[in-house]
Design a protein around this motif. Sequence first.
Motif, PDB file in Angstrom:
ATOM      1  N   THR A   5      36.472 -30.296 -43.568  1.00 23.79           N
ATOM      2  CA  THR A   5      37.109 -29.988 -44.852  1.00 23.79           C
ATOM      3  C   THR A   5      38.609 -30.248 -44.804  1.00 23.79           C
ATOM      4  OG1 THR A   5      35.449 -28.316 -45.377  1.00 23.79           O
ATOM      5  CG2 THR A   5      37.554 -28.160 -46.531  1.00 23.79           C
ATOM      6  N   GLY A  41      25.774 -28.876 -35.803  1.00 24.09           N
ATOM      7  CA  GLY A  41      26.906 -28.939 -34.885  1.00 24.09           C
ATOM      8  C   GLY A  41      28.182 -29.491 -35.483  1.00 24.09           C
ATOM      9  N   ILE A  42      28.172 -29.809 -36.768  1.00 23.00           N
ATOM     10  CA  ILE A  42      29.384 -30.331 -37.419  1.00 23.00           C
ATOM     11  C   ILE A  42      30.329 -29.169 -37.728  1.00 23.00           C
ATOM     12  CG2 ILE A  42      30.266 -31.444 -39.504  1.00 23.00           C
ATOM     13  CD1 ILE A  42      27.678 -33.047 -39.628  1.00 23.00           C
ATOM     14  N   ASP A  43      31.591 -29.320 -37.346  1.00 22.91           N
ATOM     15  CA  ASP A  43      32.608 -28.316 -37.640  1.00 22.91           C
ATOM     16  C   ASP A  43      33.036 -28.494 -39.097  1.00 22.91           C
ATOM     17  OD1 ASP A  43      34.819 -26.690 -37.902  1.00 22.91           O
ATOM     18  OD2 ASP A  43      35.599 -27.135 -35.895  1.00 22.91           O
ATOM     19  N   ALA A  44      32.409 -27.727 -39.993  1.00 22.11           N
ATOM     20  CA  ALA A  44      32.630 -27.922 -41.426  1.00 22.11           C
ATOM     21  C   ALA A  44      34.079 -27.665 -41.822  1.00 22.11           C
ATOM     22  CB  ALA A  44      31.697 -26.993 -42.211  1.00 22.11           C
ATOM     23  N   ARG A  45      34.716 -26.671 -41.196  1.00 19.24           N
ATOM     24  CA  ARG A  45      36.112 -26.370 -41.561  1.00 19.24           C
ATOM     25  C   ARG A  45      37.038 -27.505 -41.144  1.00 19.24           C
ATOM     26  NH1 ARG A  45      40.622 -22.801 -40.033  1.00 19.24           N
ATOM     27  NH2 ARG A  45      41.375 -21.847 -41.962  1.00 19.24           N
ATOM     28  N   LEU A  46      36.782 -28.088 -39.954  1.00 16.25           N
ATOM     29  CA  LEU A  46      37.592 -29.217 -39.511  1.00 16.25           C
ATOM     30  C   LEU A  46      37.397 -30.415 -40.445  1.00 16.25           C
ATOM     31  CD1 LEU A  46      39.422 -30.643 -37.464  1.00 16.25           C
ATOM     32  CD2 LEU A  46      37.366 -31.201 -36.128  1.00 16.25           C
ATOM     33  N   THR A 101      28.494 -32.860 -44.763  1.00  9.51           N
ATOM     34  CA  THR A 101      29.081 -31.573 -45.132  1.00  9.51           C
ATOM     35  C   THR A 101      29.147 -31.412 -46.637  1.00  9.51           C
ATOM     36  OG1 THR A 101      30.419 -31.665 -43.109  1.00  9.51           O
ATOM     37  CG2 THR A 101      31.079 -30.064 -44.778  1.00  9.51           C
ATOM     38  N   ALA A 138      26.539 -27.624 -40.701  1.00  4.97           N
ATOM     39  CA  ALA A 138      27.045 -26.727 -39.659  1.00  4.97           C
ATOM     40  C   ALA A 138      25.965 -26.454 -38.616  1.00  4.97           C
ATOM     41  CB  ALA A 138      27.529 -25.424 -40.293  1.00  4.97           C
ATOM     42  N   SER A 183      29.788 -37.416 -41.111  1.00  2.42           N
ATOM     43  CA  SER A 183      29.961 -35.951 -41.068  1.00  2.42           C
ATOM     44  C   SER A 183      30.517 -35.437 -42.389  1.00  2.42           C
ATOM     45  CB  SER A 183      30.906 -35.575 -39.914  1.00  2.42           C
ATOM     46  OG  SER A 183      30.362 -35.968 -38.672  1.00  2.42           O
ATOM     47  N   ARG A 198      26.539 -28.051 -46.700  1.00  3.10           N
ATOM     48  CA  ARG A 198      27.483 -27.527 -45.716  1.00  3.10           C
ATOM     49  C   ARG A 198      26.783 -26.695 -44.636  1.00  3.10           C
ATOM     50  NH1 ARG A 198      32.995 -26.709 -46.571  1.00  3.10           N
ATOM     51  NH2 ARG A 198      33.999 -25.314 -45.077  1.00  3.10           N
TER      52      ARG A 198
END
Length: 297
Positions: free
Chosen positions: A184, A177-182, A166, A174, A162, A170
């Motif tokens: 990061t 389904g990847i939570d990019a902020r998490l 990202t 996203a 992941s 990015r």
Amino acid sequence: MVQFFSDVLIRTVDLALIAVGLSCVYSLIRFPNIALVQYAVAGSFLALLLQGTGLPLPVAGLLACLLVGGLAVLLNVTVFERLLASGSAIAMVGSLAVTMILSAVFLVVFGPDSRRFDLNSHPVIRVLDARLTVHQLTAVGLTAGAVIVLALLLFRTTLGRSMRATATNRVLAAATGIDARLITNTVVFLSGVLAALGGIGLALKGEMNIQLGMDVLLPVFAAAILGGLGNTLGAVAGAVIIATAETLVTNVNLGPLVGEPLLFLPASYATAMSFLILVAALLVRPHGLFVSEVKRV
């Protein structure tokens, strides 16, 4: 010759983890966070304070790394994310300001004097012709272990996949389904942990003071840029190159060139060598030596 290689190894250890942390976080948020060098200072001093409460140094070091990782996330959320909205150049300048603020805080809290961990003394160990201390070998082991664990995390776990997805795209990450902020903030946390561990490794081999971070700032950036800024494992290779150059410039006898039997440059010239390599790298390979050879994370 063995002593030369051991000196290169020890200097590589000084730079590698902070450079890896710098590249790691750059791969996702695309600005060089200068404050990473102060995270190293924070890690060493926090470990010293926690050791002073009676904790064994390994436990104190682990807690210090976790605390610095948390500090890195806190600064990223409250400061750097907002600055990045105005551009990476603004964020980099902001990270320089944070560096100066942290340096002033360290001066007020810890003072200008150098300090040491409470460590047992051990006899010097001879490895072939090289002389090494137990604390130097411990720092080498910590750095090697951290790099191996990071590599396994990046290339053998779902979290690592992941993180690489990202870093590569990015938006597409996203969309899957990847939570990019998490992701990061996870990488920011890891970069803080790595920088703190690098600072503890530095302090293990000598003294710690509030200038520790600024002393390694340029070599760390040179290593990260040389390895391909954003290329995590390339930063390790960059650290090896910088360490080799710095060790060479202070160990080569230049006397025969000027008609003297012995002439060695002082250790302060090692920094000039970092400048020289950094400028040469920017002129010849502004994106680093290993961008195409090693996959970004």
